[in-house]
Design a protein around this motif. Structure first.
Motif, short mmCIF file in Angstrom:
data_model
loop_
_atom_site.label_atom_id
_atom_site.label_comp_id
_atom_site.label_asym_id
_atom_site.label_seq_id
_atom_site.Cartn_x
_atom_site.Cartn_y
_atom_site.Cartn_z
N PRO A 306 20.23 31.43 21.26
CA PRO A 306 19.06 30.83 20.59
C PRO A 306 19.46 29.71 19.63
O PRO A 306 20.61 29.63 19.20
CB PRO A 306 18.47 32.02 19.82
CG PRO A 306 19.65 32.88 19.51
CD PRO A 306 20.55 32.76 20.72
N LYS A 307 18.49 28.91 19.27
CA LYS A 307 18.69 27.89 18.26
C LYS A 307 18.47 28.56 16.90
O LYS A 307 17.34 28.91 16.54
CB LYS A 307 17.70 26.74 18.44
CG LYS A 307 17.90 25.60 17.46
CD LYS A 307 16.91 24.47 17.72
CE LYS A 307 17.12 23.32 16.73
NZ LYS A 307 16.13 22.22 16.97
N THR A 308 19.55 28.78 16.17
CA THR A 308 19.46 29.52 14.91
C THR A 308 18.95 28.62 13.78
O THR A 308 19.29 27.43 13.72
CB THR A 308 20.82 30.12 14.51
OG1 THR A 308 21.78 29.07 14.48
CG2 THR A 308 21.25 31.17 15.52
N PRO A 309 18.15 29.16 12.89
CA PRO A 309 17.63 28.36 11.76
C PRO A 309 18.76 27.93 10.83
O PRO A 309 19.77 28.62 10.70
CB PRO A 309 16.68 29.34 11.04
CG PRO A 309 16.42 30.44 12.02
CD PRO A 309 17.64 30.54 12.88
N GLU A 310 18.59 26.81 10.19
CA GLU A 310 19.57 26.33 9.21
C GLU A 310 19.04 26.64 7.81
O GLU A 310 18.07 26.05 7.36
CB GLU A 310 19.79 24.82 9.38
CG GLU A 310 20.45 24.46 10.71
CD GLU A 310 20.73 22.97 10.84
OE1 GLU A 310 20.47 22.23 9.85
OE2 GLU A 310 21.19 22.53 11.91
N TYR A 311 19.70 27.59 7.17
CA TYR A 311 19.26 28.03 5.84
C TYR A 311 20.21 27.51 4.77
O TYR A 311 21.39 27.27 5.03
CB TYR A 311 19.22 29.56 5.77
CG TYR A 311 18.18 30.20 6.66
CD1 TYR A 311 16.87 29.76 6.67
CD2 TYR A 311 18.53 31.28 7.47
CE1 TYR A 311 15.92 30.36 7.48
CE2 TYR A 311 17.59 31.90 8.28
CZ TYR A 311 16.28 31.44 8.28
OH TYR A 311 15.34 32.04 9.07
N LYS A 312 19.69 27.41 3.55
CA LYS A 312 20.51 27.02 2.41
C LYS A 312 21.50 28.14 2.10
O LYS A 312 21.13 29.31 2.00
CB LYS A 312 19.63 26.76 1.19
CG LYS A 312 20.42 26.31 -0.05
CD LYS A 312 19.51 26.20 -1.27
CE LYS A 312 19.17 27.57 -1.82
NZ LYS A 312 18.42 27.52 -3.10
N GLU A 313 22.78 27.77 1.98
CA GLU A 313 23.81 28.76 1.72
C GLU A 313 24.10 28.84 0.22
O GLU A 313 24.19 27.83 -0.47
CB GLU A 313 25.10 28.40 2.47
CG GLU A 313 26.18 29.46 2.36
CD GLU A 313 27.43 29.09 3.16
OE1 GLU A 313 28.09 30.01 3.67
OE2 GLU A 313 27.73 27.89 3.25
N THR A 314 24.23 30.07 -0.28
CA THR A 314 24.61 30.29 -1.67
C THR A 314 26.13 30.43 -1.73
O THR A 314 26.71 31.23 -1.01
CB THR A 314 23.96 31.57 -2.24
OG1 THR A 314 22.53 31.43 -2.19
CG2 THR A 314 24.40 31.82 -3.66
#
Length: 446
Positions: A306-314
């Motif tokens: 799948p095309k995984t979402p791009e989330y903000k990384e802490t």
């Protein structure tokens, strides 16, 4: 085969280090109190040893055994796994364990557990110093979570974003997050842009983890990101960018839902002993929907990622000095959580989940990863420390229990009682090890 070798090597390296550190703890305190140590071995050596050496003018023989079930530090004048009854039948000597005050003997027995725990804290500190903390906060996963049927029965819906459990903010996704939810009375979620509070019944952490799918997993949209050239999807005409809409007429709200439907289909096929199965798939491409028939043997042959979402990384980095209190905090929390989770071992599902060396080996990554190796080694070190503290004869905790009784009552247990307790404890421990490793065998074949 390569995966098995990599995991086995990591297990042997980790276990060797932990056994050495544990036995060194006993050795160190014994030497501080001028107690003679006759043998210091990594692994057991019934009948023969792979290596042994006794330095000139030394009282101690050092060696490596061939049976990787632990290690031992043979302390003079002590009833232990060596069962040296001949020595115990002689007059006590000033350099023997039995001749020392109870508080010194107590510290000798605590030494192994203490060293395992301190090692774990040090490893966690160095991991934080070297790699820092990298994670995506669950509140930043704007696609929300995909929930199991167990979770939906208590009020969760796919797409809910987890915010708080009681008043504790939820950050990292993982077992720790599920543990916090299992102990909470209510959870704050974000649903369709609006905060809601769900009142929770009493939840079983083991059931949350063992449910298929897991209680809550990050939701992944049903958009095709990559395809394997000879996979079933490619052969059926699916292209990168297509959205999966329905599986056998059942709407798909995520790629997670597709995997769940696939797993159900695989289970049904296995019950009928079919080597392959087909399903009807509705997909969307540039606003247009179409229906195709897909035939495959399992979900891996489908050949889709799948095309995984791009989330903000802490990202949290630690200086050398700051890493120590942070590592200590992580180690104490890991130990507390592990102790709390021991209550599940007494349940039916908990007993089935007990595993031996094969299970422990699968905790290590299939590809060499120093970060995963060290964090897993630290966890196993804490696990060994806690298990060794259990008040079971033959374990450190059993010896500690008898010593505490002696300190309180000021009466030393007889050597006959200690000997019988040691034998009973060894039978129990070996029985438990056989049970754990038998579980591994049964899981492999069934």
């Amino acid at each position: 085969m390569e995966t098995i070798l990599i995991r086995t090597l990591q297990l042997v390296m980790s276990f060797s280090l932990l056994v050495f550190i544990h036995e060194f703890g006993h050795f160190l305190f014994a030497r501080v109190f001028k107690i003679r140590v006759e043998k210091f071995y990594i692994f057991f050596d019934p009948w023969f040893a792979l290596f042994k050496h006794k330095p000139k003018n030394s009282e101690t023989e050092y060696g490596i055994g061939w049976l990787p079930l632990g290690g031992y530090c043979k302390i003079a004048g002590m009833i232990d796994e060596s069962m040296d009854t001949e020595q115990m039948g002689q007059e006590p000597q000033e350099w023997e364990f039995r001749s020392k005050p109870a508080w010194q003997r107590l510290l000798v027995m605590v030494g192994g557990v203490l060293m395992n725990f301190l090692l774990a804290l040090f490893i966690y500190s160095m991991v934080l110093y070297s790699w820092g903390e990298h994670y995506v906060s669950v509140k930043d996963m704007n696609q929300g979570m995909y929930f199991s049927e167990y979770a939906k029965k208590v009020g969760f819906q796919d797409g809910d974003i987890l915010l708080k459990a009681d008043q504790e903010e939820l950050n990292k996704y993982g077992v720790d997050m599920l543990r916090v939810i299992s102990e909470a009375k209510e959870v704050t979620i974000l649903r369709n842009g609006e905060e809601k509070i769900l009142a929770l019944p009493e939840l079983n952490l083991l059931q949350m983890i063992k449910s298929s799918p897991v209680f809550a997993t990050p939701l992944v949209p049903s958009v095709v990101g990559e395809l394997v050239a000879d996979g079933s999807f490619s052969k059926a005409g699916i292209q990168v960018g297509d959205s999966l809409v329905a599986f056998n007429g059942k709407p798909l709200n995520s790629f997670n839902a597709f995997l769940t439907e696939m797993q159900d289909q695989i289970i049904r096929a296995e019950k009928t002993e079919n080597t392959s199965f087909s399903f009807t798939l509705v997909y969307a491409r540039k606003g247009q929907m179409d229906t195709i028939q897909v035939t495959t043997n399992d979900q891996f042959q489908v050949g889709v990622i799948p095309k995984t979402p791009e989330y903000k990384e802490t990202i949290i980095n630690y200086s050398f000095l700051a890493s120590f209190p942070a590592g200590a905090k992580m180690g104490v929390k890991t130990m507390t959580d592990y102790v709390n989770d021991l209550k599940y071992v007494a349940t039916k599902d908990g007993a089935k989940s007990i595993g031996g060396f094969a299970t422990i080996a699968t905790l290590f990554p299939s590809q060499w990863d120093w970060y995963r190796f060290w964090t897993m080694t630290a966890f196993i070190s804490i696990m060994l420390a806690v298990m060794n503290l259990l008040p079971i004869p033959a374990l450190d905790g059993g010896h500690i229990l008898f010593l505490l009784i002696e300190i309180i009552t000021r009466k030393k247990p007889s050597e006959k009682v200690l000997t019988y307790a040691q034998v009973a404890g060894m039978i129990f421990i070996f029985g438990l090890m056989i049970f754990a490793n038998l579980n591994d065998v049964l899981r492999f074949f069934f």
